[in-house]
Structure formats: C-alpha cells, structure tokens
Design an enzyme around this catalytic site. Structure first.
Site, mmCIF file in Angstrom:
data_model
loop_
_atom_site.group_PDB
_atom_site.id
_atom_site.type_symbol
_atom_site.label_atom_id
_atom_site.label_comp_id
_atom_site.label_asym_id
_atom_site.label_seq_id
_atom_site.Cartn_x
_atom_site.Cartn_y
_atom_site.Cartn_z
ATOM 1 N N ARG A 156 0.824 -1.206 0.000
ATOM 2 C CA ARG A 156 0.000 0.000 0.000
ATOM 3 C C ARG A 156 0.859 1.257 0.000
ATOM 4 O O ARG A 156 0.492 2.263 -0.572
ATOM 5 C CB ARG A 156 -0.906 -0.016 1.230
ATOM 6 N N TYR A 157 2.016 1.204 0.672
ATOM 7 C CA TYR A 157 2.890 2.366 0.807
ATOM 8 C C TYR A 157 4.160 2.113 0.009
ATOM 9 O O TYR A 157 4.679 0.998 -0.006
ATOM 10 C CB TYR A 157 3.242 2.593 2.282
ATOM 11 N N ARG B 286 7.413 0.341 1.828
ATOM 12 C CA ARG B 286 7.315 -0.850 2.667
ATOM 13 C C ARG B 286 6.190 -1.766 2.189
ATOM 14 O O ARG B 286 5.248 -1.315 1.549
ATOM 15 C CB ARG B 286 7.092 -0.469 4.132
ATOM 16 N N CYS C 55 -2.461 -18.151 13.851
ATOM 17 C CA CYS C 55 -2.153 -17.321 15.018
ATOM 18 C C CYS C 55 -2.118 -18.197 16.269
ATOM 19 O O CYS C 55 -2.730 -19.260 16.292
ATOM 20 C CB CYS C 55 -3.234 -16.253 15.206
ATOM 21 N N CYS D 86 -8.263 -13.562 17.903
ATOM 22 C CA CYS D 86 -8.934 -12.433 18.534
ATOM 23 C C CYS D 86 -10.327 -12.329 17.936
ATOM 24 O O CYS D 86 -10.492 -12.375 16.710
ATOM 25 C CB CYS D 86 -8.147 -11.152 18.269
ATOM 26 N N CYS E 265 -10.652 -9.563 15.284
ATOM 27 C CA CYS E 265 -9.591 -9.503 14.267
ATOM 28 C C CYS E 265 -10.086 -8.913 12.944
ATOM 29 O O CYS E 265 -11.128 -9.298 12.435
ATOM 30 C CB CYS E 265 -9.059 -10.901 14.017
ATOM 31 N N ARG F 152 -8.745 -9.464 10.154
ATOM 32 C CA ARG F 152 -8.593 -10.483 9.103
ATOM 33 C C ARG F 152 -9.311 -11.764 9.498
ATOM 34 O O ARG F 152 -8.929 -12.857 9.098
ATOM 35 C CB ARG F 152 -7.115 -10.793 8.880
ATOM 36 N N ASP G 247 -11.193 -1.915 13.405
ATOM 37 C CA ASP G 247 -11.626 -2.017 12.006
ATOM 38 C C ASP G 247 -12.991 -2.693 11.956
ATOM 39 O O ASP G 247 -13.268 -3.600 12.744
ATOM 40 C CB ASP G 247 -10.617 -2.849 11.194
ATOM 41 N N ASP H 92 -7.380 3.030 10.371
ATOM 42 C CA ASP H 92 -7.091 2.551 9.018
ATOM 43 C C ASP H 92 -8.371 2.826 8.234
ATOM 44 O O ASP H 92 -9.395 2.170 8.465
ATOM 45 C CB ASP H 92 -6.759 1.054 9.054
ATOM 46 N N LYS I 13 -3.577 4.458 6.919
ATOM 47 C CA LYS I 13 -3.738 4.817 8.335
ATOM 48 C C LYS I 13 -3.541 6.318 8.529
ATOM 49 O O LYS I 13 -2.612 6.891 7.969
ATOM 50 C CB LYS I 13 -2.694 4.081 9.167
HETATM 51 C C1 LIG Z 1 -0.339 -0.873 8.564
HETATM 52 C C2 LIG Z 1 0.288 -1.199 7.303
HETATM 53 C C3 LIG Z 1 1.657 -0.978 7.104
HETATM 54 C C4 LIG Z 1 2.546 -0.398 8.176
HETATM 55 O O1 LIG Z 1 2.223 0.933 8.436
HETATM 56 P P1 LIG Z 1 3.107 1.766 9.452
HETATM 57 O O2 LIG Z 1 2.348 3.050 9.580
HETATM 58 O O3 LIG Z 1 4.460 1.935 8.846
HETATM 59 O O4 LIG Z 1 3.191 0.996 10.729
HETATM 60 C C5 LIG Z 1 2.190 -1.279 5.880
HETATM 61 N N1 LIG Z 1 1.442 -1.796 4.893
HETATM 62 C C6 LIG Z 1 0.123 -2.015 5.053
HETATM 63 C C7 LIG Z 1 -0.643 -2.582 3.916
HETATM 64 C C8 LIG Z 1 -0.496 -1.733 6.261
HETATM 65 O O5 LIG Z 1 -1.800 -1.983 6.425
HETATM 66 S S1 SF4 Z 2 -5.653 -9.667 15.474
HETATM 67 FE FE1 SF4 Z 2 -6.024 -11.340 13.994
HETATM 68 S S2 SF4 Z 2 -4.039 -11.636 12.987
HETATM 69 FE FE2 SF4 Z 2 -3.645 -10.502 14.891
HETATM 70 S S3 SF4 Z 2 -3.224 -12.105 16.448
HETATM 71 FE FE3 SF4 Z 2 -5.405 -11.612 16.579
HETATM 72 S S4 SF4 Z 2 -6.362 -13.168 15.260
HETATM 73 FE FE4 SF4 Z 2 -4.199 -13.102 14.676
#
Ligand SMILES: *Cc1c(COP(=O)(O)O)cnc(C)c1O
Ligand code: SF4
Length: 353
Positions: A101-102, A105, A114, A118, A121, A123, A282, A319, A326
């Site tokens: 996305r960025y 990184r 996991c 959670c 979560c 995801r 989220d 986010d 974010k």
């Molecule tokens: C959260 C996230 C990151 C990391 O973001 P930081 O602000 O650097 O912690 C990088 N890629 C994606 C897709 C993310 O959702």
């Molecule tokens: S938030 Fe989701 S990905 Fe993160 S530890 Fe919990 S279950 Fe796993």
C-alpha cells in the site's frame, strides 16, 4: 453440568493444551453447556484458539482477557458498516502473500495461523489453523516480488503470526530478506510473546538474527497480558538487540477507560516497549460489541496526555475503511494557525505561528 449453570467465576484448572472447540470451552468453564449450539455455529465461520498461557489469565469469560478470545454467537450478526476485508488489503496484493500500500514498505504474510484468534480480528475471515501457510512456490514468488522491487526498504512480516512458523522456516525467510540489498529494515508483528511465550526459544531468537535493523511490534490490549512468562520472553527478545513496539486496539470492555490504558501503556514502557499505535477497531464482521466511538477514544487519549510519560502515549490511528491507509485521529491541540490548546483545555496564542 446442567444447561442453566452459568460459567464458573472461579478460574478453571490451567489447561494443558490449546482450547479450540465448543466442548473445550464448556469443559474449561468459559461457556455454559447451553451455549453449545450457538458456539458450533460460530465455529463454522471463525477459528478459536486459547493457548494455555492465555487461558490461565482468564478469571471470567467476560473479563478483559476472556472477551478478546472467547467466542460468542453475537459474532454471527453482521452490522451494516461491517465488511470482510475492512482495510482493503485484497486489492493491494500484487502476488499471494504480499500486501503493498505504501511505496517504501510491504507486508509479507507467510502464514495465516495465530497462537490465538482475537474475536475482533480485522482479518478474521482469513486467519485460521488450516490451509493458511504459503507453499514453497508461493513463498518463492512473494520473495521474488520483494527482490525485484528496490523501492521496498522495509518488510513487515505479519499474517497470521510469523512466530508460529518453525524456527527453521522463519530463519530461511529472514535470511532471504537479509540478502536483499535494498531491504534495510525488517519488522515482525506478533502476539506470541504474550499469547504463547514458551515459543520464544533460543532457536526462534537465532532465526531472527540479521545484520538488518530488526524491530518487533507486539500486539497487547490489556496490562494483565504482561504475565511473568510474557515479561521473561520480552526480556529475551530485547537482549538480542531487537527494539520492541507495542500495538493495541481500543476495545469496549477490554481497555476503554483511562486507568486501563494507563496501566497498559505504562506496562509496555516498563518492559522496554514503546507504545506505537492504538488502533481504532476495524469494521470486521460481527465485531460491533467491541466498537468504541472515535470521539470517546480521543477523550481517553487527551486524558492521558501530560499525565503519563510521553514514552507511554501512542498514536491513535484509524485505518480508513476501503484501503486508503492509516491516519492519526488525534486528539488535536491546534486551533487554527495561531492557537494551541494545552492538555487542560486552555488556549494559547502562538507568537510565531
Ligand atoms: C499498517 C500497514 C503498514 C505499516 O504501516 P506503518 O504506519 O508503517 O506501521 C504497511 N502496509 C500495510 C498494507 C499496512 O496496512
Ligand atoms: S488480530 Fe487477527 S491476525 Fe492478529 S493475532 Fe489476533 S487473530 Fe491473529
């Protein structure tokens, strides 16, 4: 147990293995037998795992630890604003296992397993114990993508939880990333140090060894997660020269009060961990019971400003649903271009705006 018996308020015997099924939960006193049908329905959709170290911290199923991991049938109710891919990761995945996305990184997700699941979560539709590991070909493809994208300076290992890999497999991935000249920083996102601290073995720490800058972000939502065993595992990590960041989610019933957040962030700092992000929840399906409005979150953060050391004050972030990234939610202290507010609410004119 008769079906009308409420879950015991006394902690059950410390489980020797991870609790996964409705019967495990009922047997451990974390759910009444009458909940079996509802829990089976939830199990058809979302994974459950409560490892022994985490189960031992639960005093009541609805305490701040239990709420995070004990499933309830409310999870099957999907509110209008909720979506299965709340932060739009799917559209940002150029190859399996990578989310980009960025510019500088990218996320590398070698598995979707996991140590615990959670209930909030983001995801939750994707994570689970089965099928969630990239096979050799897919992993090679993800590493190739990183190798051929020199703008990527930082690789964020996430999932799932990368510390659920075997030390050997994790070590192979770290070595492959370390061999990429343009990658200067590797960040591991994990819940293992608090959820399954016994996994932080010397072999696991050896696997994390690299010449690159290695950072670790640990997901913790309540001070009680920093048990004796968790703190010992964090010390072992820090001794290897890995700086620790804390990541938390603002959660109704778990940490939605000033005292709870203060204890959490102070606990992190006392364990050499810098609170990094407090995430706005989220909108994943079936998570409405955890929602705290952003306005309330801002008030909580404002209440801590100045009262706790600056080391214990994370950035409160959202986010933006849909994949827009974010952003900090505040609290804000700037009024217009020439005026700021102090933590007690008084305004001050800036002579040099
Ligand atoms: C959260 C996230 C990151 C990391 O973001 P930081 O602000 O650097 O912690 C990088 N890629 C994606 C897709 C993310 O959702
Ligand atoms: S938030 Fe989701 S990905 Fe993160 S530890 Fe919990 S279950 Fe796993």
């Amino acid at each position: 147990m008769s079906s009308s018996v409420k879950p015991s308020s006394v902690p059950g015997p410390v489980a020797a293995r991870t609790l996964r099924t409705p019967d495990d939960l009922i047997g451990a006193g974390l759910a009444p037998a009458s909940a079996r049908a509802g829990l089976l329905a939830v199990a058809g959709q979302y994974a459950t795992a409560i490892p022994p170290a985490f189960a031992a911290l639960i005093e009541q199923p609805d305490d701040p630890i239990g709420l995070q991991v004990v499933p309830t049938p409310e999870e099957l109710v999907v509110a209008p604003a909720e979506r299965s891919d709340p932060i739009g990761d799917d559209a940002l995945s150029p190859v399996p296992g990578i989310v980009h996305r960025y510019a500088d990184r990218a996320l590398l997700k070698p598995l979707l397993v996991c140590p615990l699941y959670c209930r909030f979560c983001f995801r939750r539709e994707h994570v689970g114990p089965d099928g969630g590991v990239l096979d050799e070909t897919a992993l090679a493809g993800a590493l190739d993508w990183l190798r051929t994208h020199p703008q990527i300076r930082e690789v964020i290992l996430t999932g799932g939880d990368p510390l659920m890999l075997s030390a050997r497999r994790l070590g192979e991935i770290i070595s492959a990333l370390s061999a990429m000249e343009h990658v200067t920083t590797i960040r591991v996102h994990t819940r293992v140090p608090v959820a399954a601290p016994e996994r932080v073995t010397d072999a696991m720490l050896d696997a994390l060894e690299t010449e690159k800058a290695m950072w670790m972000a640990v997901h913790i939502n309540h001070a009680r997660e920093l048990s004796e065993a968790a703190r010992a595992s964090l010390r072992r990590i820090v001794r290897r020269g890995i700086p620790l960041l804390g990541q938390s989610v603002l959660l109704r019933g778990v940490n939605d009060s000033e005292p709870a957040l203060e204890a959490l962030f102070r606990g992190m700092v006392e364990n050499r961990m810098r609170p990094y992000y407090l995430h706005q929840l989220d909108p994943a399906p079936g998570t409405a019971r955890f929602h705290v409005p952003a306005e309330e979150g801002r008030k909580l953060l404002a209440g801590l400003r100045g009262r706790v050391t600056g080391l214990a004050w994370p950035l409160y972030v959202l986010d933006i649903p849909g994949g827009y990234g974010k952003v900090p939610l505040g609290p804000g202290y700037v009024d217009g271009a020439a005026q700021v507010r102090d933590p007690s609410g008084r305004t001050h004119r800036l002579e040099r705006p």
